[in-house]
Scaffold this motif. Structure first.
Motif, mmCIF file in Angstrom:
data_model
loop_
_atom_site.group_PDB
_atom_site.id
_atom_site.type_symbol
_atom_site.label_atom_id
_atom_site.label_comp_id
_atom_site.label_asym_id
_atom_site.label_seq_id
_atom_site.Cartn_x
_atom_site.Cartn_y
_atom_site.Cartn_z
ATOM 1 N N LYS A 174 4.141 1.318 -8.825
ATOM 2 C CA LYS A 174 2.826 1.241 -7.116
ATOM 3 C C LYS A 174 3.352 -0.275 -6.297
ATOM 4 N N SER A 175 3.714 -1.155 -7.143
ATOM 5 C CA SER A 175 4.154 -2.465 -6.448
ATOM 6 C C SER A 175 4.984 -2.574 -5.874
ATOM 7 N N THR A 176 6.273 -1.575 -6.534
ATOM 8 C CA THR A 176 8.371 -1.288 -5.717
ATOM 9 C C THR A 176 7.820 -0.553 -4.864
ATOM 10 N N SER A 177 6.970 0.663 -4.736
ATOM 11 C CA SER A 177 6.664 1.480 -3.996
ATOM 12 C C SER A 177 5.549 0.870 -2.652
ATOM 13 N N LEU A 178 4.988 -0.203 -2.499
ATOM 14 C CA LEU A 178 4.503 -0.533 -1.927
ATOM 15 C C LEU A 178 5.520 -1.926 -1.094
ATOM 16 N N ALA A 179 6.160 -2.867 -1.920
ATOM 17 C CA ALA A 179 7.591 -3.348 -1.342
ATOM 18 C C ALA A 179 8.571 -2.395 -0.284
ATOM 19 N N LYS A 180 8.534 -1.449 -1.753
ATOM 20 C CA LYS A 180 9.780 0.031 -0.063
ATOM 21 C C LYS A 180 9.119 0.153 1.253
ATOM 22 N N ILE A 181 7.654 -0.146 1.062
ATOM 23 C CA ILE A 181 7.325 0.425 2.466
ATOM 24 C C ILE A 181 7.214 -0.445 4.032
ATOM 25 N N ALA A 182 6.689 -1.482 3.149
ATOM 26 C CA ALA A 182 6.401 -2.448 3.019
ATOM 27 C C ALA A 182 8.046 -3.195 4.284
ATOM 28 N N TYR A 183 9.092 -2.976 3.512
ATOM 29 C CA TYR A 183 10.584 -2.588 3.872
ATOM 30 C C TYR A 183 10.884 -1.949 5.198
ATOM 31 N N TYR A 184 10.477 -1.062 4.809
ATOM 32 C CA TYR A 184 10.828 0.290 5.482
ATOM 33 C C TYR A 184 9.697 -0.288 7.164
ATOM 34 N N LEU A 185 8.830 -0.733 7.235
ATOM 35 C CA LEU A 185 7.760 -0.723 8.312
ATOM 36 C C LEU A 185 8.382 -2.314 8.948
ATOM 37 N N LYS A 186 9.066 -2.911 8.441
ATOM 38 C CA LYS A 186 9.390 -3.990 9.336
ATOM 39 C C LYS A 186 10.536 -3.455 9.412
ATOM 40 N N THR A 187 11.400 -3.204 9.061
ATOM 41 C CA THR A 187 12.555 -2.910 9.638
ATOM 42 C C THR A 187 12.466 -2.309 10.455
ATOM 43 N N ASN A 188 10.810 -1.587 11.014
ATOM 44 C CA ASN A 188 10.499 -0.307 11.941
ATOM 45 C C ASN A 188 9.981 -1.491 13.091
ATOM 46 N N GLY A 189 9.842 -2.789 12.988
ATOM 47 C CA GLY A 189 9.208 -3.378 13.893
ATOM 48 C C GLY A 189 7.619 -3.891 13.652
ATOM 49 N N CYS A 190 6.843 -3.399 12.601
ATOM 50 C CA CYS A 190 6.261 -3.928 12.211
ATOM 51 C C CYS A 190 5.648 -5.155 11.624
ATOM 52 N N SER A 191 4.672 -5.522 11.412
ATOM 53 C CA SER A 191 4.356 -7.095 11.054
ATOM 54 C C SER A 191 3.956 -7.362 9.549
ATOM 55 N N PRO A 192 3.560 -6.674 8.154
ATOM 56 C CA PRO A 192 2.966 -6.119 7.195
ATOM 57 C C PRO A 192 2.702 -7.394 6.468
ATOM 58 N N LEU A 193 1.630 -7.988 5.960
ATOM 59 C CA LEU A 193 0.487 -8.452 4.826
ATOM 60 C C LEU A 193 0.878 -7.500 3.736
ATOM 61 N N LEU A 194 0.974 -8.257 2.595
ATOM 62 C CA LEU A 194 0.979 -7.506 0.855
ATOM 63 C C LEU A 194 -0.700 -8.222 0.813
ATOM 64 N N ALA A 195 -1.424 -7.903 0.394
ATOM 65 C CA ALA A 195 -2.902 -7.455 -0.281
ATOM 66 C C ALA A 195 -2.876 -7.990 -1.750
ATOM 67 N N ALA A 196 -2.675 -9.047 -2.191
ATOM 68 C CA ALA A 196 -2.998 -8.380 -4.291
ATOM 69 C C ALA A 196 -3.865 -8.583 -4.819
#
Length: 466
Positions: free
Chosen positions: A276-298
């Protein structure tokens, strides 16, 4: 003379210890020498006290001097305590004890070097090279002209041969080839009703047609398979399950700026150890490279090390992490993270949750509470592609937990991890989507952040029939 000799041993040890800063010195020889000298000193003291017949004042003065020397030597003597023992379950758990065991805080100055080294190793493991293209930008093509033993239909050669010929195909002509195709599908963990639906599509495509060459049959079968698999992978609600499109639509949908507007919230759920954590990080990378500003919530406040693991990903991605440490209410942490993201102008919040088995009632209730109270825009179920049809049971139990208490919220989409390692169980992806109605949003194909792609019908067909 014993005092002088013992002081010399201590001095020698200090020099040895100083010269070996990079390793842990072996103190056993020094300890043994010191103990021998110390025992001899005690014997000398006892014999002196026994044989002394002189004045009491002189004896007291001598004893005081020896006691002082003994204290000095003990203070200077090398100690080898080893690792300090922790006491578990022997006393009440205090706030100080919880604080001492919470390693989610930022490292101290002395830990900076180790932290930097660990971060460099993590970046090497997760970040792509400058030449590497993200897998979500690649396409899966099926080459009908490829050699029989290497193309997508290599396992169907016998079936396709039966369909080729200079005559119009009838239901009877297709009966045996389609039975062989159905066996091939079920051997790859495709459910019987789905295999029937796929074969019916192929039958409708070929009946009444004249297929003079093998390549024409192969092309017709491929087109029929693509249509059937697309229909299964993309149920009616699949269009709404797109994190990037959803985030952009919510960010740009109002008349106000991004600051003060609620972010697009995605919650990641699933059992223990599926990624789950790695998949979350992958989607964060995907969103960031497409112009979004993600925040991770632990919001995994249950598993030891979960916050630190997500913090490593946050540093690699250079995105902020919101956490409250451990032993907190996950729902409250998620709510605070969303409020923080709103204030700071982040347009996406990716919520990491604790892994839990589908039959763990207390943890499933906590998960339902988090989803119901925070109403994420998407709930993504993370599952290993390797589990096969067991994933259907897992997803159904999680859906049941989300609906507990009269709630109607369900899982919106599926992320399949370790898809690059599946072979015979690839059909479970079709079955899972068909049974639950939740589309496969992404598949994980490796460890790096770019090893993430959408599941295309072509990729499924290639896996099923190669």
């Amino acid at each position: 003379w014993l005092s002088i000799l013992m002081e010399s041993v201590i001095k020698e040890y200090s020099m040895f210890d100083t010269s070996n800063d990079s390793v842990v010195p072996d103190t056993s020889l020094f300890d043994k020498t010191f103990q021998i000298l110390w025992k001899q000193a005690l014997k000398e003291k006892d014999s002196t006290t026994t044989s002394s017949g002189g004045g009491q004042d002189a004896h007291v003065g001598s004893t005081n001097t020896e006691q002082q020397q003994r204290r000095n030597l003990q203070a200077a003597a090398p100690t080898n305590k080893g690792k300090e023992k922790r006491h578990w379950g022997e006393a009440k758990v205090t706030k100080q004890a919880m604080k001492d065991l919470d390693f989610s805080k930022e490292p101290t100055d002395g830990e900076d070097a180790d932290d930097t080294r660990a971060l460099l190793e993590a970046r090497a493991a997760y970040l792509p090279s400058s030449e590497e293209m993200p897998e979500w930008e690649t396409e899966d093509d099926l080459d009908d002209e490829a050699a029989d033993d290497s193309g997508w239909g290599s396992s169907l050669k016998g079936v396709l041969d039966q369909m080729a010929g200079n005559k119009v195909l009838t239901d009877k002509d297709l009966e045996q080839p389609l039975q062989d195709m159905q066996r091939q599908l079920t051997s790859k963990n495709v459910a019987n009703d789905i295999a029937d639906e796929i074969c019916s599509n192929v039958r409708a495509k070929l009946v009444g047609k004249r297929m003079q060459s093998f390549s024409r049959v192969k092309t017709a079968v491929r087109q029929a398979l693509e249509a059937a698999v697309t229909k299964i992978l993309a149920p009616n609600k699949a269009r709404a399950v797109d994190p990037l499109r959803g985030a952009i639509a919510k960010r740009d949908g109002g008349i106000f700026g991004s600051r003060g507007k609620k972010p697009f919230v995605v919650a990641f759920i699933g059992i223990n150890g599926v990624g789950k954590s790695t998949s979350l990080a992958k989607i964060a990378y995907y969103l960031k490279t497409n112009g979004c500003s993600p925040l991770l919530a632990a919001c995994d406040t249950f598993r030891s090390g979960a916050v630190e693991q997500l913090n490593v990903h946050a540093k690699c991605l250079e995105v902020p992490l919101y956490h409250k440490g451990y032993a907190k209410d996950p729902s409250a942490v998620a709510k605070a993270a969303i409020s923080h993201a709103t204030e700071e102008g982040h347009d996406v919040v990716l919520v990491d949750t604790a892994g839990r088995m589908q039959n763990n009632v207390p943890l499933m209730k906590a998960l339902s509470k988090l989803v119901v109270e925070n109403q994420p825009d998407l709930v993504l179920f993370v599952c290993e592609a390797l589990v096969g049809n067991d994933g259907i049971d897992q997803l159904s139990m999680f859906n049941k937990a989300l609906r507990s208490g009269g709630h109607v919220r369900q899982i919106d989409g599926i992320i399949l991890t370790k898809f690059d390692t599946v072979s015979d169980k690839v059909g479970a992806a079709l079955t899972m989507t068909h049974v639950t109605g939740a589309p496969v949003v992404f598949i994980g194909t490796g460890q790096k952040y770019t090893h993430l792609k959408k599941l295309s019908p072509q990729a499924v067909i290639k896996s099923l029939f190669s």
